[in-house]
Design a protein around this motif. Structure first.
Motif, short mmCIF file in Angstrom:
data_model
loop_
_atom_site.label_atom_id
_atom_site.label_comp_id
_atom_site.label_asym_id
_atom_site.label_seq_id
_atom_site.Cartn_x
_atom_site.Cartn_y
_atom_site.Cartn_z
N UNK A 130 -39.75 -12.46 -40.95
CA UNK A 130 -40.90 -13.48 -40.91
C UNK A 130 -42.10 -13.16 -40.00
N UNK A 131 -41.62 -12.64 -39.04
CA UNK A 131 -42.67 -12.19 -37.96
C UNK A 131 -43.19 -10.81 -38.16
N UNK A 132 -42.47 -10.17 -39.15
CA UNK A 132 -43.45 -8.62 -39.31
C UNK A 132 -43.00 -7.65 -38.47
N UNK A 133 -41.93 -8.07 -37.53
CA UNK A 133 -41.53 -7.05 -36.63
C UNK A 133 -41.29 -5.70 -37.02
N UNK A 134 -41.49 -4.62 -36.33
CA UNK A 134 -41.12 -3.27 -37.09
C UNK A 134 -39.73 -2.59 -36.29
N UNK A 135 -38.79 -3.48 -35.93
CA UNK A 135 -37.64 -2.77 -35.23
C UNK A 135 -36.62 -2.79 -36.31
N UNK A 136 -35.67 -1.81 -36.14
CA UNK A 136 -34.47 -1.58 -37.23
C UNK A 136 -33.39 -2.53 -36.62
N UNK A 137 -33.70 -3.83 -37.38
CA UNK A 137 -32.58 -4.97 -36.86
C UNK A 137 -31.36 -4.56 -37.47
N UNK A 138 -31.17 -3.85 -38.33
CA UNK A 138 -29.75 -3.53 -38.85
C UNK A 138 -29.17 -2.65 -37.79
#
Length: 147
Positions: free
Chosen positions: A115-123
């Protein structure tokens, strides 16, 4: 945490104001009055602890250089508390509890990141953090994730 020149000047002014006898040192009572005047409200125990942490010559009083160490220590402690507050606030916003209990779902984390369009690899972050593979993140796991 280093003090700015403006903070040092303010400390000098407060120190001189409360060094009633002009000895170049302040004792526990003078330190408490000085910190109160600077907007802090330490307990008697905290005052004695502050003095013991910086009183290099064991005089029971502190010189200006030692006083600056007290203020730097206070500033560092306050900064750490604020850092933790931000982490707790984020944990609560995602479904955790204010007392650091509860868990947040990894699905909720993924949703917020998207939703925030963050570019971190959350997985990858989740796989490194949710070590028990529960699909839930407790406060300690969340705090590690935020480092």
């Amino acid at each position: 945490m280093p003090l700015s020149q403006e903070e040092i000047d303010g400390c000098r002014e407060a120190f001189n104001k409360f060094d009633k006898d002009g000895s170049g040192t302040i004792d526990a009572l003078e330190l408490k009055a000085t910190l109160n005047a600077m907007g802090q409200n330490p307990t008697e125990e905290e005052i004695f602890q502050m003095i013991s942490q910086v009183d290099d010559d064991n005089s029971g009083e502190i010189e200006f250089a030692e006083f600056l160490k007290v203020i730097e220590n206070q500033k560092t402690t306050a900064a750490k508390a604020n850092d933790e507050t931000d982490t707790i606030d984020a944990f609560i916003a995602l479904g955790g509890q204010p007392n650091k209990t509860g868990e947040i779902s990894t699905d909720k984390l993924k949703e917020v990141i998207k939703d925030f369009g963050l570019t971190i690899d959350i997985e990858k972050l989740i796989s490194e953090t949710d070590t028990d593979r529960s699909g839930k993140v407790d406060y300690s796991e969340f705090k590690n994730m935020m480092k």
